[in-house]
Design a protein around this motif. Sequence first.
Motif, PDB file in Angstrom:
ATOM      1  N   GLN A  65      -7.470  -6.536  10.039  1.00  0.00           N
ATOM      2  CA  GLN A  65      -7.164  -5.854   8.786  1.00  0.00           C
ATOM      3  C   GLN A  65      -5.878  -6.430   8.222  1.00  0.00           C
ATOM      4  O   GLN A  65      -4.859  -6.479   8.895  1.00  0.00           O
ATOM      5  N   VAL A  66      -5.945  -6.869   6.973  1.00  0.00           N
ATOM      6  CA  VAL A  66      -4.770  -7.433   6.311  1.00  0.00           C
ATOM      7  C   VAL A  66      -4.167  -6.385   5.388  1.00  0.00           C
ATOM      8  O   VAL A  66      -4.899  -5.651   4.715  1.00  0.00           O
ATOM      9  N   GLN A  67      -2.851  -6.306   5.368  1.00  0.00           N
ATOM     10  CA  GLN A  67      -2.200  -5.389   4.438  1.00  0.00           C
ATOM     11  C   GLN A  67      -0.914  -5.987   3.925  1.00  0.00           C
ATOM     12  O   GLN A  67      -0.305  -6.850   4.563  1.00  0.00           O
ATOM     13  N   LEU A  68      -0.507  -5.504   2.738  1.00  0.00           N
ATOM     14  CA  LEU A  68       0.748  -5.898   2.120  1.00  0.00           C
ATOM     15  C   LEU A  68       1.651  -4.671   2.070  1.00  0.00           C
ATOM     16  O   LEU A  68       1.216  -3.607   1.602  1.00  0.00           O
ATOM     17  N   VAL A  69       2.872  -4.817   2.526  1.00  0.00           N
ATOM     18  CA  VAL A  69       3.820  -3.709   2.527  1.00  0.00           C
ATOM     19  C   VAL A  69       5.053  -4.116   1.739  1.00  0.00           C
ATOM     20  O   VAL A  69       5.713  -5.106   2.069  1.00  0.00           O
ATOM     21  N   GLU A  70       5.360  -3.324   0.710  1.00  0.00           N
ATOM     22  CA  GLU A  70       6.480  -3.622  -0.178  1.00  0.00           C
ATOM     23  C   GLU A  70       7.692  -2.770   0.187  1.00  0.00           C
ATOM     24  O   GLU A  70       7.551  -1.672   0.740  1.00  0.00           O
ATOM     25  N   SER A  71       8.854  -3.251  -0.197  1.00  0.00           N
ATOM     26  CA  SER A  71      10.087  -2.485  -0.031  1.00  0.00           C
ATOM     27  C   SER A  71      11.108  -2.969  -1.043  1.00  0.00           C
ATOM     28  O   SER A  71      10.952  -4.063  -1.610  1.00  0.00           O
ATOM     29  N   GLY A  72      12.140  -2.154  -1.278  1.00  0.00           N
ATOM     30  CA  GLY A  72      13.262  -2.597  -2.097  1.00  0.00           C
ATOM     31  C   GLY A  72      13.390  -1.963  -3.460  1.00  0.00           C
ATOM     32  O   GLY A  72      14.351  -2.241  -4.184  1.00  0.00           O
ATOM     33  N   GLY A  73      12.458  -1.113  -3.861  1.00  0.00           N
ATOM     34  CA  GLY A  73      12.582  -0.466  -5.158  1.00  0.00           C
ATOM     35  C   GLY A  73      13.681   0.580  -5.155  1.00  0.00           C
ATOM     36  O   GLY A  73      14.291   0.869  -4.121  1.00  0.00           O
ATOM     37  N   GLY A  74      13.922   1.157  -6.335  1.00  0.00           N
ATOM     38  CA  GLY A  74      14.926   2.204  -6.427  1.00  0.00           C
ATOM     39  C   GLY A  74      15.441   2.382  -7.831  1.00  0.00           C
ATOM     40  O   GLY A  74      14.857   1.873  -8.798  1.00  0.00           O
ATOM     41  N   LEU A  75      16.557   3.106  -7.921  1.00  0.00           N
ATOM     42  CA  LEU A  75      17.205   3.389  -9.196  1.00  0.00           C
ATOM     43  C   LEU A  75      18.421   2.484  -9.344  1.00  0.00           C
ATOM     44  O   LEU A  75      19.240   2.386  -8.410  1.00  0.00           O
ATOM     45  N   ALA A 110      -8.510 -14.128   5.668  1.00  0.00           N
ATOM     46  CA  ALA A 110      -8.347 -13.506   6.981  1.00  0.00           C
ATOM     47  C   ALA A 110      -9.021 -14.350   8.048  1.00  0.00           C
ATOM     48  O   ALA A 110      -9.957 -15.105   7.757  1.00  0.00           O
ATOM     49  N   VAL A 111      -8.563 -14.193   9.265  1.00  0.00           N
ATOM     50  CA  VAL A 111      -9.200 -14.868  10.392  1.00  0.00           C
ATOM     51  C   VAL A 111     -10.641 -14.382  10.492  1.00  0.00           C
ATOM     52  O   VAL A 111     -10.902 -13.182  10.510  1.00  0.00           O
ATOM     53  N   GLY A 112     -11.576 -15.334  10.525  1.00  0.00           N
ATOM     54  CA  GLY A 112     -12.980 -14.972  10.602  1.00  0.00           C
ATOM     55  C   GLY A 112     -13.586 -14.607   9.265  1.00  0.00           C
ATOM     56  O   GLY A 112     -14.785 -14.292   9.198  1.00  0.00           O
ATOM     57  N   GLY A 113     -12.767 -14.612   8.208  1.00  0.00           N
ATOM     58  CA  GLY A 113     -13.287 -14.247   6.893  1.00  0.00           C
ATOM     59  C   GLY A 113     -13.990 -15.394   6.207  1.00  0.00           C
ATOM     60  O   GLY A 113     -13.765 -16.560   6.535  1.00  0.00           O
ATOM     61  N   PHE A 114     -14.827 -15.088   5.241  1.00  0.00           N
ATOM     62  CA  PHE A 114     -15.526 -16.101   4.469  1.00  0.00           C
ATOM     63  C   PHE A 114     -14.805 -16.286   3.139  1.00  0.00           C
ATOM     64  O   PHE A 114     -15.106 -15.643   2.153  1.00  0.00           O
ATOM     65  N   GLY A 115     -13.848 -17.172   3.135  1.00  0.00           N
ATOM     66  CA  GLY A 115     -13.097 -17.416   1.916  1.00  0.00           C
ATOM     67  C   GLY A 115     -11.955 -16.430   1.744  1.00  0.00           C
ATOM     68  O   GLY A 115     -11.791 -15.479   2.518  1.00  0.00           O
ATOM     69  N   ALA A 116     -11.160 -16.655   0.715  1.00  0.00           N
ATOM     70  CA  ALA A 116      -9.999 -15.813   0.433  1.00  0.00           C
ATOM     71  C   ALA A 116     -10.360 -14.661  -0.491  1.00  0.00           C
ATOM     72  O   ALA A 116     -11.319 -14.750  -1.257  1.00  0.00           O
ATOM     73  N   ARG A 117      -9.594 -13.585  -0.407  1.00  0.00           N
ATOM     74  CA  ARG A 117      -9.799 -12.454  -1.298  1.00  0.00           C
ATOM     75  C   ARG A 117      -8.455 -11.891  -1.721  1.00  0.00           C
ATOM     76  O   ARG A 117      -7.409 -12.242  -1.169  1.00  0.00           O
ATOM     77  N   ASP A 118      -8.507 -10.975  -2.698  1.00  0.00           N
ATOM     78  CA  ASP A 118      -7.300 -10.370  -3.238  1.00  0.00           C
ATOM     79  C   ASP A 118      -6.869  -9.169  -2.405  1.00  0.00           C
ATOM     80  O   ASP A 118      -7.704  -8.341  -2.008  1.00  0.00           O
ATOM     81  N   TYR A 119      -5.555  -9.077  -2.189  1.00  0.00           N
ATOM     82  CA  TYR A 119      -4.967  -7.922  -1.530  1.00  0.00           C
ATOM     83  C   TYR A 119      -3.813  -7.419  -2.400  1.00  0.00           C
ATOM     84  O   TYR A 119      -3.100  -8.202  -3.031  1.00  0.00           O
ATOM     85  N   TRP A 120      -3.625  -6.076  -2.385  1.00  0.00           N
ATOM     86  CA  TRP A 120      -2.575  -5.441  -3.170  1.00  0.00           C
ATOM     87  C   TRP A 120      -1.702  -4.566  -2.283  1.00  0.00           C
ATOM     88  O   TRP A 120      -2.200  -3.924  -1.353  1.00  0.00           O
ATOM     89  N   GLY A 121      -0.421  -4.535  -2.626  1.00  0.00           N
ATOM     90  CA  GLY A 121       0.470  -3.587  -1.985  1.00  0.00           C
ATOM     91  C   GLY A 121       0.334  -2.216  -2.624  1.00  0.00           C
ATOM     92  O   GLY A 121      -0.388  -2.033  -3.605  1.00  0.00           O
ATOM     93  N   GLN A 122       1.060  -1.254  -2.063  1.00  0.00           N
ATOM     94  CA  GLN A 122       0.940   0.135  -2.514  1.00  0.00           C
ATOM     95  C   GLN A 122       1.781   0.414  -3.748  1.00  0.00           C
ATOM     96  O   GLN A 122       1.592   1.447  -4.407  1.00  0.00           O
ATOM     97  N   GLY A 123       2.675  -0.493  -4.091  1.00  0.00           N
ATOM     98  CA  GLY A 123       3.530  -0.298  -5.254  1.00  0.00           C
ATOM     99  C   GLY A 123       4.875   0.289  -4.879  1.00  0.00           C
ATOM    100  O   GLY A 123       4.970   1.113  -3.966  1.00  0.00           O
ATOM    101  N   THR A 124       5.902  -0.135  -5.595  1.00  0.00           N
ATOM    102  CA  THR A 124       7.246   0.402  -5.391  1.00  0.00           C
ATOM    103  C   THR A 124       7.874   0.654  -6.761  1.00  0.00           C
ATOM    104  O   THR A 124       7.780  -0.185  -7.656  1.00  0.00           O
ATOM    105  N   GLN A 125       8.502   1.814  -6.899  1.00  0.00           N
ATOM    106  CA  GLN A 125       9.058   2.222  -8.190  1.00  0.00           C
ATOM    107  C   GLN A 125      10.413   1.562  -8.418  1.00  0.00           C
ATOM    108  O   GLN A 125      11.295   1.599  -7.550  1.00  0.00           O
ATOM    109  N   VAL A 126      10.565   0.981  -9.599  1.00  0.00           N
ATOM    110  CA  VAL A 126      11.859   0.457 -10.043  1.00  0.00           C
ATOM    111  C   VAL A 126      12.222   1.204 -11.321  1.00  0.00           C
ATOM    112  O   VAL A 126      11.459   1.202 -12.290  1.00  0.00           O
TER     113      VAL A 126
END
Length: 121
Positions: A1-11, A101-117
């Motif tokens: 399972q591939v995931q994207l994790v974002e950090s660094g947003g804020g006020l 991904a390992v074992g995957g057939f070609g590349a696909r799009d992945y998105w992070g959960q979003g961070t508020q700025v």
Amino acid sequence: QVQLVESGGGLVQPGGSLRLSCAASGNIFSVNAMDWYRQAPGKQRELVAVITSGGSTNYADSVKGRFTISRDNAKNTVYLQMNSLKPEDTAVYYCHAVIRAVGGFGARDYWGQGTQVTVSS
């Protein structure tokens, strides 16, 4: 399972800086382009900056000269350094990557959960 994790947003105050990070993890074979999008309330999601696996970059006109995208291929991480921030930069920022991904057939799009700025005095 591939995931994207974002950090660094804020006020931050106008004229200030923030640095966003996005790390891809999981069973990754290869990471192609990585980019940042943003979506302000009531507006469509827009592309902010993109960086290829080879390091070529491109920016939206609205952020040229203020934002810098970079990546660490060894860490599968993309960064967005945001300087001279303006109130109109306020949005949820999303990381996006094209990943095979390992074992995957070609590349696909992945998105992070979003961070508020939020840029406000």
